[in-house]
Design an enzyme around this catalytic site. Structure first.
Site, short mmCIF file in Angstrom:
data_model
loop_
_atom_site.label_atom_id
_atom_site.label_comp_id
_atom_site.label_asym_id
_atom_site.label_seq_id
_atom_site.Cartn_x
_atom_site.Cartn_y
_atom_site.Cartn_z
N ASP A 34 0.76 -1.10 -0.11
CA ASP A 34 0.07 -0.02 0.00
C ASP A 34 0.77 1.18 -0.10
O ASP A 34 2.03 1.22 0.52
CB ASP A 34 -0.79 0.12 1.23
CG ASP A 34 -0.31 0.83 2.50
OD1 ASP A 34 0.74 -0.09 3.31
OD2 ASP A 34 -0.19 1.80 2.65
N CYS B 221 -0.15 2.63 -22.72
CA CYS B 221 -1.21 2.31 -21.79
C CYS B 221 -2.33 2.42 -22.26
O CYS B 221 -2.80 3.02 -23.15
CB CYS B 221 -0.87 3.59 -20.57
SG CYS B 221 -2.15 3.28 -19.50
N CYS C 231 -5.35 3.03 -20.69
CA CYS C 231 -6.31 3.49 -19.59
C CYS C 231 -7.09 4.74 -20.64
O CYS C 231 -6.67 5.24 -21.26
CB CYS C 231 -5.82 4.07 -18.27
SG CYS C 231 -5.18 5.66 -18.34
N HIS D 160 -4.91 7.56 -14.20
CA HIS D 160 -3.88 7.01 -15.03
C HIS D 160 -2.76 6.15 -13.83
O HIS D 160 -2.36 5.11 -14.24
CB HIS D 160 -3.08 8.08 -15.94
CG HIS D 160 -1.75 7.31 -16.25
ND1 HIS D 160 -1.51 6.44 -17.42
CD2 HIS D 160 -0.53 7.37 -15.80
CE1 HIS D 160 -0.52 6.09 -17.36
NE2 HIS D 160 0.16 6.52 -16.51
#
Lengths: 219, 398
Positions: free
Chosen positions: B265, B303, B305, B333
């Protein structure tokens, strides 16, 4: 652009239908334009836009002045215009030089060569040539002509001058128009019914697709 | 125990697994975005689902202050409150207390501090932390540990490690929902292998559902960092998830995964987005830079996205630091990038392509072959041959 009135009330209100640009759906009027900043509604990213009612939410407002100093007209042209920049080909973009938050008309600094605005980049004088350069690069579906907007408390003389300038700039914008798109002639005149009528009559003589009523609410 | 952990693929120490939690079945290795106040800044929960987010972290300290754990409980728990149907993890609240509050004081009872709301003295005990986390209702909850930064030396580290072990027993005793929430213990001990070893053994004795490696990501040198991770992953049980707390640089995640960690995390991807920085295979891209103003390429041409498919660097440049949309699009992103990294780690291990994936990753990030020494050392211990990316003149050019 195609606009037709479908129904009238007993008074002057009317319901209509607007067909514009790449938007495949007709938009019912009266319609509300969504305010945007640099083309996108604040906080609503493009993938979330479809969650808003359609096709009503396909009508977006923007001010070309939002992009001053951030995206040059050349870069905008290179990318292919506003629809391409934002990836929103089925949306209708309406260019209006002023908005109520970021690009406010500054009538004391306006002169006969151009309209002054308070923008995020400071005070700027926008001439018809510069305005039309922005419009040509952005290629909105619909755009208002450059106007000299003044608040209600200016002198009669200043108010008259604003009408004269606005009509002159209307002619300049039409002459410099390379962008296509539906031209909405700006109508000023403050709170003087006479001046408003005078302005409206002049605008109607020109070949415009619609009318943009300026500063109905001013301090 | 409210989880199942099934290893589906391996390469030496690295493993790809299925982690079944009460709210979601997850694939590891995985990265967890941090949703401090019950939200990931700049993204809606349906967007998080779309990009493949599996677990979100909530900060107990922030939620306990606002809107309070009691209110969250009353409204059906954090999942319902923030409309997140997948898994949640809450931390104990201890870290924020120590890092955010200058007047925090740690005693055997717990962490005493001044409430930022009204200045009243308050005490966070292991029992209280577990109760707050119980009300919030996350799938995984963290034990309250005595966190000490690794940049500190001396007897404080040993004190903190032993206290962490004493506190885990209090956490376990206070944990009333073991069939719905998984209590993870946190290994402390600074950079001292002897202390780390004692802590690992102590936690493993308690037979917890999962274990975290804490006390890192606080400014220690990279060489010490990977060695602690390597030592802990070697000693922790095979069949339980291992979570390295606070780790978020893509390079660090790849290294730790190679060494046998499963969960991570960090606020880094979203925080750096708000400063105008995008994560790309080559490292980072600073969208604020003037050179971006007329760059009409996407942030990352490889990418997939929504942001990279629709927007140019020039447009993002004109948004960043001036309009909230800039932060939103970059956060989107960056998190997409992290989710893809997690998926790639998982799939490359399962498909037996992990060393190839690591090499490709390092080659993109260090095209000149200048892979940092700590990475080379860690990969050696992990048994992954990265010589093809490390030499100044790569043989692939022949």
């Amino acid at each position: 652009m195609k606009f037709s009135v479908k129904a009238w009330s007993n008074g002057r209100a009317r319901a209509g239908v607007l067909l514009l640009g790449g938007c495949p759906y007709p938009i019912e009027t009266p319609a509300l334009l969504l305010t945007t900043r640099k083309g996108l509604p604040i906080f609503i990213s493009p993938d979330l836009l479809p969650s808003l009612p359609s096709p009503d939410s396909h009508l977006l407002q923007f001010s070309p002045l939002h992009f001053l100093e951030d995206l040059s007209p050349k870069t905008i042209s290179d990318i292919g215009g506003l629809h391409q920049i934002l990836g929103l080909h089925e949306y209708v973009f309406s260019a209006i030089p002023r908005d109520s938050i970021l690009c406010l008309p500054e009538c004391n600094s306006t002169n006969k060569t151009g309209a002054s605005f308070e923008t995020p980049c400071g005070r700027r004088l926008i001439k018809p040539v510069e305005y039309m350069e922005m419009i040509s690069s952005m290629k909105p579906n619909l755009w208002a002509t450059l106007a000299d907007e003044v608040p209600a408390w200016v002198s009669e003389k200043r108010n008259k001058a604003s009408v004269d300038r606005t009509v002159t700039w209307l002619d300049d914008c039409i002459r410099l128009n390379q962008a296509g798109g539906a031209v909405f002639g700006s109508i000023v005149g403050g709170l003087s019914v006479e001046e408003r009528l005078r302005c409206a009559k002049e605008v109607m003589k020109r070949n415009v697709s619609g009318f943009f009523c300026c500063s109905l609410f001013s301090a | 125990m409210a989880l199942r952990f099934e290893i589906l693929g391996r390469f030496n120490r690295a493993r790809a697994a299925q982690l079944t939690l009460p709210h979601f079945v997850c694939q590891t290795p995985l990265f967890m975005p941090v949703g401090t106040q019950g939200t990931i800044k700049g993204l809606a929960t349906n967007q998080l689902e779309e990009i493949g987010c599996q677990i979100i972290l909530g900060n107990t300290y922030h939620l306990a202050l606002r809107p309070t754990s009691e209110l969250i409980d009353e409204l059906g728990g954090l999942h319902k409150f923030m409309n997140w149907p997948r898994a949640l993890l809450t931390d104990s609240g201890g870290f924020q207390m120590v890092s955010l509050l200058h007047l925090a004081d740690i005693t055997e009872k717990g962490v005493t501090f001044q409430s930022p709301v009204d200045g009243k003295p308050m005490l966070l005990t292991p029992e209280e932390s577990i109760q707050i986390q119980s009300r919030i209702g996350a799938d995984i909850i963290m034990a309250l540990d005595d966190v000490v930064r690794t940049t500190i030396t001396g007897p404080r580290i040993e004190e903190a490690m032993y206290r962490t072990l004493r506190w885990i027993d209090r956490c376990i005793a206070a944990h009333k929902r073991p069939h719905e929430q998984n209590l993870f213990g946190i290994v402390q001990g600074g950079l001292d292998p002897v202390l780390r070893d004692i802590c690992v053994k102590g936690l493993v004795d308690r037979n917890l559902p999962g274990y975290a490696i804490g006390g890192l990501a606080g400014g220690e040198d990279k060489d010490s960092f990977w060695r602690v991770v390597a030592q802990c992953t070697a000693a922790l049980p095979e069949d339980k998830p291992r979570y390295v707390m606070g780790v978020g640089y893509p390079l660090d995640i790849v290294v730790c995964s190679a060494l046998g960690a499963d969960m991570y995390d960090c606020v880094y991807p979203t925080r750096t987005a708000r400063f105008g920085t995008a994560l790309v295979p080559e490292g980072v891209l600073k969208l604020k830079h003037r050179a971006m103003a007329d760059d009409i390429r996407p942030i990352d041409p490889t990418c997939e996205c929504m942001v990279c498919k629709n927007y140019t660097r020039a447009y993002i440049h004109c948004l960043v630091t001036k309009d909230a949309m800039g932060s939103q699009l970059l956060s989107y992103h960056n998190l997409y990038y992290m989710m893809k990294l997690s998926r790639d780690l998982n799939s490359s291990i399962i498909q037996g392509q992990f060393p190839e994936f690591v090499c490709k990753f390092l080659q993109k990030m260090f095209p000149k072959g200048d892979v940092p020494e700590w990475v080379c050392n860690a990969m050696e211990v992990a048994g992954i041959d990265i010589s093809s990316c490390c030499a100044p003149f790569t043989t692939s050019q022949d």
